[in-house]
Design a protein around this motif. Structure first.
Motif, short mmCIF file in Angstrom:
data_model
loop_
_atom_site.label_atom_id
_atom_site.label_comp_id
_atom_site.label_asym_id
_atom_site.label_seq_id
_atom_site.Cartn_x
_atom_site.Cartn_y
_atom_site.Cartn_z
N ARG A 1 4.55 13.91 3.95
CA ARG A 1 5.72 14.35 3.19
C ARG A 1 6.59 15.29 4.01
NH1 ARG A 1 3.27 16.49 -1.03
NH2 ARG A 1 2.99 14.42 -1.92
N TYR B 1 5.56 7.68 5.16
CA TYR B 1 4.64 7.06 4.21
C TYR B 1 3.66 6.20 4.99
CZ TYR B 1 7.57 8.06 0.11
OH TYR B 1 8.27 8.68 -0.89
N GLU C 1 10.38 6.59 5.52
CA GLU C 1 10.44 6.23 4.11
C GLU C 1 11.14 4.90 3.85
OE1 GLU C 1 11.94 8.08 -0.17
OE2 GLU C 1 12.36 9.17 1.69
N THR D 1 2.35 2.32 -1.33
CA THR D 1 2.75 3.33 -0.36
C THR D 1 2.05 4.64 -0.74
OG1 THR D 1 4.71 3.79 -1.69
CG2 THR D 1 5.00 2.34 0.20
N ASN D 2 1.64 5.38 0.29
CA ASN D 2 0.94 6.65 0.09
C ASN D 2 1.63 7.72 0.92
OD1 ASN D 2 -1.27 5.34 -1.35
ND2 ASN D 2 -1.83 4.52 0.65
N GLN D 3 1.60 8.95 0.40
CA GLN D 3 2.23 10.06 1.13
C GLN D 3 1.47 11.34 0.80
OE1 GLN D 3 6.12 11.50 -0.16
NE2 GLN D 3 6.82 11.28 1.94
#
Length: 165
Positions: free
Chosen positions: A121, A126, A144, A114-116
Motif C-alpha cells: 500500500r 498490488y 495498481e 488482488t491483495n495489498q
C-alpha cells in the motif's frame, strides 16, 4: 490455439526490490534481536561454554543469511520475474537458481484476486493471486492500474463473474 511465447515479457514494478528488502530487514532484524538477547543472557548467567559457541555460530550464519536476504536475493528475484497473459494461458516465469516456468490454462482458472498489505500500500502496489483447482499462483508487486487491469483481463479470459468488493 495460440503460440506460447518461450519467455513472458511483462515485468514487476521496480519497487518490488525495495519491498522485498524492507520485509527481509524486518524478519531478519527480529531474529537477530532474539539472538542478541540470548547472547546477553549467556554472558549474564554464564551458561555452559558449548551454548555460547552454538549461539555465536548461529549468529554468524544468521548474519550471512541476512546479507543474502536483504542485499542479493531481492535483485535476483526482480531480474528473473516475468509474467504474461493471453486468451488461453497465464505464464509465470521466475527463479535465478531454481528456474520455474508455469503455464496455466485459462480454462483451469477458478478465481483471481488482488491483495495489498501495508508495504504494498505504501508504494501503491498490488499482488494478483490466481486460483486453480489444485493450487494458487501469485504475481507480486504490480502497480495498481496494471494489477486491476490484469485481474479483470484474467477474469474475462477465464469467464469468471465479477463480484463487487
Amino acid at each position: 490455439m495460440q503460440y506460447i511465447q518461450s519467455t513472458p515479457e511483462q515485468r514487476l514494478s521496480p519497487d518490488a526490490i525495495t519491498i522485498w528488502r524492507i520485509s527481509a530487514i524486518i524478519s531478519n532484524g527480529i531474529g537477530l534481536i532474539v539472538l542478541a538477547a540470548l547472547l546477553v543472557l549467556d554472558s549474564i548467567y554464564g551458561w555452559k561454554a558449548w551454548i555460547g559457541w552454538l549461539l555465536w555460530g548461529v549468529t554468524a550464519i544468521s548474519v550471512l543469511y541476512a546479507v543474502w536476504e536483504i542485499i542479493i536475493r531481492p535483485s535476483l528475484l526482480y531480474k528473473h520475474w516475468y509474467y504474461d497473459a493471453n486468451e488461453e494461458f497465464l505464464q509465470l516465469k521466475h527463479g535465478a537458481l531454481k528456474k520455474v516456468h508455469q503455464i496455466i490454462p485459462m480454462a483451469k482458472v477458478q478465481s483471481v484476486t488482488t491483495n495489498q498489505g501495508p508495504l504494498l500500500r505504501k508504494y501503491g502496489l498490488y499482488s494478483v493471486s490466481v486460483g486453480t483447482m489444485g493450487s494458487s499462483h501469485t504475481i507480486p508487486a504490480l502497480p495498481e492500474e496494471v494489477a486491476l487491469e490484469l485481474r479483470n483481463q484474467i477474469a474475462s479470459y477465464a469467464r469468471i463473474n465479477e463480484v463487487d468488493e
